[in-house]
Design a protein around this motif. Structure first.
Motif, short mmCIF file in Angstrom:
data_model
loop_
_atom_site.label_atom_id
_atom_site.label_comp_id
_atom_site.label_asym_id
_atom_site.label_seq_id
_atom_site.Cartn_x
_atom_site.Cartn_y
_atom_site.Cartn_z
N VAL A 49 -11.26 -61.54 30.33
CA VAL A 49 -12.82 -62.06 32.04
C VAL A 49 -12.39 -62.53 32.34
O VAL A 49 -11.33 -63.61 32.22
N LYS A 50 -12.56 -62.64 34.09
CA LYS A 50 -12.89 -63.44 34.85
C LYS A 50 -12.92 -65.11 34.13
O LYS A 50 -14.64 -64.81 33.54
N PHE A 242 -23.92 -41.30 24.82
CA PHE A 242 -23.10 -42.86 25.70
C PHE A 242 -24.04 -43.60 27.04
O PHE A 242 -24.30 -42.59 27.16
N GLU A 243 -23.21 -44.65 26.56
CA GLU A 243 -23.46 -45.36 28.25
C GLU A 243 -22.01 -45.81 28.50
O GLU A 243 -21.30 -46.86 27.86
N PHE A 244 -22.85 -46.24 30.33
CA PHE A 244 -21.26 -46.93 30.62
C PHE A 244 -21.75 -48.14 31.59
O PHE A 244 -22.76 -47.84 31.61
N GLY A 245 -20.57 -48.70 31.75
CA GLY A 245 -21.17 -49.80 32.82
C GLY A 245 -19.66 -50.40 32.89
O GLY A 245 -18.75 -49.94 33.17
N TYR A 246 -19.70 -51.28 34.19
CA TYR A 246 -18.71 -51.87 35.60
C TYR A 246 -18.66 -53.15 34.34
O TYR A 246 -19.55 -54.04 34.46
N VAL A 247 -17.05 -53.65 34.98
CA VAL A 247 -16.72 -55.23 34.59
C VAL A 247 -15.97 -55.15 35.47
O VAL A 247 -14.94 -54.27 35.63
N THR A 248 -15.47 -56.75 35.64
CA THR A 248 -14.17 -57.10 36.00
C THR A 248 -13.19 -57.93 35.56
O THR A 248 -13.80 -58.89 34.97
N LYS A 255 -13.49 -52.38 35.98
CA LYS A 255 -13.31 -50.92 34.89
C LYS A 255 -14.51 -50.80 34.70
O LYS A 255 -15.58 -50.80 34.49
N LEU A 256 -14.38 -48.98 34.12
CA LEU A 256 -15.74 -49.05 33.67
C LEU A 256 -15.30 -48.36 32.47
O LEU A 256 -14.26 -48.39 31.79
N ILE A 257 -16.41 -48.99 31.46
CA ILE A 257 -16.07 -49.40 30.33
C ILE A 257 -17.42 -48.84 29.25
O ILE A 257 -18.32 -48.16 29.60
#
Length: 367
Positions: A49-50, A242-248, A255-257
């Motif tokens: 992760v950042k 399911f649930e999704f979200g964005y991270v860097t 990206k979508l995770i």
């Protein structure tokens, strides 16, 4: 040790170092780490992760939620023994298979204890990503009333209850209350169409319309991985959320995770395959508990009618369920977890003490 002592019912009072309020949901509590602790763990543990990414400790409980209420049993039983460990074990197993099959990452960075995840902060997509392989539940209730359009999908005539559908259907609903979207009521968990998502993609927190197709691909891939594995242990993956979200990530790539839990008895319907072949439905999911509640109370409309929420909350607050009912849930959850993972679910004698020790000794998060 009593049965009640083996249940982790309160999970928002741990002495984890944080400078923000603890968020306590129906089942999980989230402790946002300080910026200093987040940076330190990212460096020490090498998380992808950042360097300045916010991290949190997510602690599951053994509480049991159904019909938007938390339920409890007689004798001070405030949850279901083994439920939390079972849910985490199942999700951990599926996320591992997702990685091995080249699917997207999840929000989980580390698993210090069977009740605990270390997670990265994600920007959630405001969609409950639901897919269905059989017609049951809310889809069947709508169909039986004559509705043939479900989330913008035209259903054929002649379908029977609990029948396998001609193809896997994606039937999204809203995550939380979204305002100002045409044709979408401002209430939680309402069905939407793919057109709704495309026409209002920013309101649902998608970066682009292309990401709608991407989330559908990840949803189908994840469903197929789980469905195949469940087939191998003679179980049917009926439907799931399911649930999704964005991270860097550390390289700066957004990206979508996958987020939250996947393929669990809380988020999915799972049926016993042998029983289904014999024309019976044997639930290995929370649906069995929901049906028990509908049969247990004389006026089941309270549990089904969202206009009677105050009565519903009172029902859950003022009624102690039979211990046998909660132990049946325990048997279902731990049983399916052991089939999925091949590992025994061991009830902890003092989960709070164990969590505090590991977070103090191995992660330096307890003062």
């Amino acid at each position: 040790m009593s049965l009640a002592d083996q249940v982790l019912a309160v999970n928002d009072d741990l002495p984890i170092r944080t400078d923000k309020p603890v968020h306590s949901g129906k089942v999980r509590s989230v402790y946002w780490l300080t910026e200093a602790d987040s940076r330190r763990l990212i460096e020490e543990k090498g998380y992808n992760v950042k360097p300045d990414a916010p991290l949190a400790i997510m602690v599951i409980s053994d509480r049991i939620s159904a019909f938007d209420c938390i339920w409890h049993g007689k004798g001070g039983l405030k949850g279901v023994p083994g439920k939390g460990a079972a849910l985490n074990a199942i999700s951990n197993h599926w996320f591992k298979l997702f990685r091995e099959n080249g699917l997207a990452d999840s929000h989980i960075l580390d698993i210090p204890h069977p009740f605990v995840w270390i997670v990265q902060k994600a920007k959630p997509v405001m969609v409950e990503a639901i897919c269905r392989q059989y017609i049951t539940g809310s889809m069947w209730r709508a169909y039986s009333k004559g509705e043939r359009n479900f989330c913008g999908i035209e259903l054929p005539e002649g379908l029977k209850k609990d029948q396998k559908l001609p193809e896997l259907l994606m039937t999204p609903s809203t995550k939380g209350i979204l305002k100002g979207i045409p044709n979408v009521p401002e209430v939680d968990d309402v069905n939407v169409t793919r057109h709704d998502l495309e026409a209002n993609y920013e309101a649902f927190n998608f970066r682009s319309t292309d990401d709608i197709a991407h989330y559908e691909k990840l949803l189908q891939e994840g469903f197929n991985v789980i469905s195949k594995e469940l087939e191998d242990i003679n179980q049917i993956f009926v439907d799931t959320k399911f649930e999704f979200g964005y991270v860097t990530d550390a390289a700066g790539q957004k990206k979508l995770i996958y987020m939250d839990e996947v393929g669990t008895p809380d988020s999915s319907r799972i049926w016993d395959e042998a029983a289904y072949r014999d024309g019976k439905i044997v639930e290995n999911s929370k649906e069995g508990f929901r049906q028990m509640l509908l049969n247990h109370f004389p006026d089941p409309d309270i549990l089904l009618n969202k206009d009677r929420m105050e009565e519903r909350f009172a029902l859950a607050r003022e009624n102690e369920l039979p211990v046998e009912a909660l132990m049946e849930v325990s048997s279902v959850y731990t049983g399916i977890a052991e089939k999925v993972t091949g590992q025994k679910i061991v009830l902890s004698e003092n989960p709070k003490a164990e969590i505090v020790e590991v977070l103090r000794e191995q992660y330096g998060l307890i003062d």
